[in-house]
Design a protein around this motif. Structure first.
Motif, PDB file in Angstrom:
ATOM      1  N   PRO A   1       0.830  -1.212   0.000  1.00 36.43           N
ATOM      2  CA  PRO A   1       0.000   0.000   0.000  1.00 36.43           C
ATOM      3  C   PRO A   1       0.861   1.256   0.000  1.00 36.43           C
ATOM      4  O   PRO A   1       1.834   1.357   0.738  1.00 36.43           O
ATOM      5  N   GLY A   2       0.500   2.205  -0.856  1.00 36.86           N
ATOM      6  CA  GLY A   2       1.296   3.419  -0.966  1.00 36.86           C
ATOM      7  C   GLY A   2       2.690   3.133  -1.494  1.00 36.86           C
ATOM      8  O   GLY A   2       3.671   3.699  -1.003  1.00 36.86           O
ATOM      9  N   ARG A   3       2.775   2.296  -2.515  1.00 40.31           N
ATOM     10  CA  ARG A   3       4.071   1.789  -2.975  1.00 40.31           C
ATOM     11  C   ARG A   3       5.051   2.901  -3.331  1.00 40.31           C
ATOM     12  O   ARG A   3       6.219   2.866  -2.926  1.00 40.31           O
ATOM     13  N   LEU A   4       4.612   3.910  -4.079  1.00 41.70           N
ATOM     14  CA  LEU A   4       5.539   4.959  -4.501  1.00 41.70           C
ATOM     15  C   LEU A   4       6.021   5.795  -3.314  1.00 41.70           C
ATOM     16  O   LEU A   4       7.172   6.253  -3.295  1.00 41.70           O
ATOM     17  N   ALA A   5       5.165   6.002  -2.312  1.00 37.35           N
ATOM     18  CA  ALA A   5       5.597   6.712  -1.106  1.00 37.35           C
ATOM     19  C   ALA A   5       6.640   5.891  -0.351  1.00 37.35           C
ATOM     20  O   ALA A   5       7.619   6.432   0.172  1.00 37.35           O
ATOM     21  N   VAL A   6       6.427   4.574  -0.304  1.00 38.40           N
ATOM     22  CA  VAL A   6       7.406   3.689   0.339  1.00 38.40           C
ATOM     23  C   VAL A   6       8.724   3.716  -0.437  1.00 38.40           C
ATOM     24  O   VAL A   6       9.816   3.764   0.148  1.00 38.40           O
TER      25      VAL A   6
ATOM     26  N   TYR B   1      -2.141  10.048  -6.262  1.00 40.87           N
ATOM     27  CA  TYR B   1      -1.797  10.166  -4.843  1.00 40.87           C
ATOM     28  C   TYR B   1      -2.294  11.502  -4.310  1.00 40.87           C
ATOM     29  O   TYR B   1      -2.196  12.532  -4.974  1.00 40.87           O
ATOM     30  N   HIS B   2      -2.814  11.481  -3.090  1.00 44.25           N
ATOM     31  CA  HIS B   2      -3.216  12.728  -2.447  1.00 44.25           C
ATOM     32  C   HIS B   2      -1.970  13.567  -2.195  1.00 44.25           C
ATOM     33  O   HIS B   2      -0.903  13.019  -1.853  1.00 44.25           O
ATOM     34  N   PRO B   3      -2.036  14.889  -2.363  1.00 39.87           N
ATOM     35  CA  PRO B   3      -0.845  15.724  -2.147  1.00 39.87           C
ATOM     36  C   PRO B   3      -0.174  15.508  -0.791  1.00 39.87           C
ATOM     37  O   PRO B   3       1.049  15.565  -0.683  1.00 39.87           O
TER      38      PRO B   3
ATOM     39  N   ALA C   1      -3.781   6.863  -1.636  1.00 39.03           N
ATOM     40  CA  ALA C   1      -2.785   6.323  -2.570  1.00 39.03           C
ATOM     41  C   ALA C   1      -3.404   5.150  -3.310  1.00 39.03           C
ATOM     42  O   ALA C   1      -3.331   4.005  -2.850  1.00 39.03           O
ATOM     43  N   PRO C   2      -4.044   5.408  -4.457  1.00 38.91           N
ATOM     44  CA  PRO C   2      -4.674   4.327  -5.219  1.00 38.91           C
ATOM     45  C   PRO C   2      -3.652   3.263  -5.596  1.00 38.91           C
ATOM     46  O   PRO C   2      -2.474   3.568  -5.812  1.00 38.91           O
ATOM     47  N   PRO C   3      -4.083   2.009  -5.657  1.00 44.19           N
ATOM     48  CA  PRO C   3      -3.143   0.945  -6.061  1.00 44.19           C
ATOM     49  C   PRO C   3      -2.600   1.213  -7.448  1.00 44.19           C
ATOM     50  O   PRO C   3      -3.349   1.516  -8.373  1.00 44.19           O
ATOM     51  N   ASP C   4      -1.289   1.131  -7.604  1.00 45.75           N
ATOM     52  CA  ASP C   4      -0.686   1.442  -8.897  1.00 45.75           C
ATOM     53  C   ASP C   4       0.185   0.307  -9.406  1.00 45.75           C
ATOM     54  O   ASP C   4       0.919   0.473 -10.363  1.00 45.75           O
TER      55      ASP C   4
END
Length: 359
Positions: free
Chosen positions: A16-21, A57-59, A126-129
């Motif tokens: 979850p939130g892969r790009l943020a991770v 993604y939310h800002p 953070a939508p699944p991407d």
């Protein structure tokens, strides 16, 4: 930096939130070779923020992790501000550098856990991407890690390893790190005369600035000492019957308050000539105090309204991301940093265990 992000992104899937991770993990790796919090935040912000926003993604979820991991750069060596703190305070630079490793890693892990839990609770952030991301398997998935991430971490290993085993002084470790970077740049065919000259000019500019800062701070400290002001302050503070713990808490609260209004270098110049005589008079562990000082400065980078990394993010973010979004995004990471500061206060071993292993 581009290749490090690619290598980390290929390894992380179905989170979850892969790009943020990915931003947090890549930022941690980049912190191991970058001594600048601003450089880390600006680099990740310019490379990853547009991608995260374009994928929905939310800002707050897009900007928060980037600013937070940029601040962690101060704790993970090599850190220019850590070296400056050691120079101005008289604390062992090598122990101070190594002492920031464990708190920095703890914060990075906490950020990842927070992102995963937060996105599970609120999936709209953070939508699944993963469906849009290309799937790499086998060697294609691991090749960038071994080709770029691991060699980048080897620079960190050279510098910190030489410090930890007592093979070299901090200055000699800096030379080893520079040499390892030159070798990697040559292997990646990106070493040129222009790149070397730009590095040398940047080094001269930063070194000159730091030396003048040390000159001014040292002069201020000597004036306080020769005039008797330092001894007077120490006697006044210790004469009130306060416990050592209460005095340390008071100093940390003052640093956090100053962090709202002034930059980190000013914080050091204002407080160290007053704080260090108190630390020495009370027999406080200087490494423990120094690491908490670093965490307070790291907090100052994120505290609204004048946090330096908030301004950096505003500079690289598109107009659709408001200053309000940036302020809100950083709140949970400020809370986690405060929790880490509390943990180091009550469990000094978090800061002192690793430096105690230095040869």
């Amino acid at each position: 930096a581009h290749k490090v992000i690619e290598g980390v992104e290929r390894l992380i899937h179905r989170v979850p939130g892969r790009l943020a991770v990915v931003a947090v993990v890549a930022g941690t790796v980049f912190s191991a070779i970058s001594g600048s919090t601003i450089a880390t935040t600006a680099m990740l912000g310019s490379l990853m923020l547009p991608v995260m926003l374009s994928r929905g993604y939310h800002p707050k979820m897009a900007t928060g992790p980037i600013m937070a991991i940029g601040a962690v750069d101060m704790l993970i060596p090599p850190s220019a501000l850590t070296v400056l703190l050691g120079s101005l305070s008289g604390i062992s630079i090598s122990k101070l550098l190594v002492g920031g490793v464990l708190p920095g890693v703890i914060l990075s892990v906490a950020f990842v856990l927070w992102i995963v839990v937060r996105v599970r609770i609120s999936p709209h952030l953070a939508p699944p991407d993963d469906d849009d991301a290309p799937q790499h398997r086998g060697w294609a998935r691991w090749q960038p890690f071994f080709a770029y991430v691991l060699p980048t971490l080897s620079i960190f290993g050279v510098v910190v390893g030489a410090l930890a085993y007592g093979w070299a002084t901090p200055t000699e470790c800096a030379a080893l790190g520079a040499f390892a970077t030159l070798v990697l740049a040559a292997l990646y065919r990106s070493l040129s005369v222009d790149a070397v000259m730009k590095s040398l000019k940047g080094t001269a500019a930063i070194s000159g600035m730091i030396l003048f800062i040390i000159l001014g701070a040292t002069t201020f400290a000597q004036i306080l000492s020769f005039s008797g002001a330092s001894n007077g302050l120490v006697q006044t503070i210790t004469g009130h019957g306060l416990s050592t713990e209460m005095i340390v808490v008071g100093m940390m609260l003052m640093l956090i308050f100053l962090g709202i209004f002034v930059d980190q270098i000013s914080m050091m110049m204002i407080t160290l000539p007053i704080f260090m005589p108190i630390v020495q008079a009370l027999g406080i562990d200087p490494v423990w105090f120094g690491v908490m000082f670093l965490i307070c400065m790291q907090l100052g980078l994120l505290l609204p309204p004048h946090g330096l990394l908030l301004m950096t993010m505003r500079g690289v973010a598109p107009p659709s991301v408001t200053m309000g979004d940036i302020f809100k995004a950083v709140v949970p990471y400020v809370v986690m940093s405060l929790l880490l500061l509390t943990a180091v206060f009550f469990l000094p071993g978090i800061a002192t265990w690793l430096p105690g292993r230095i040869g």
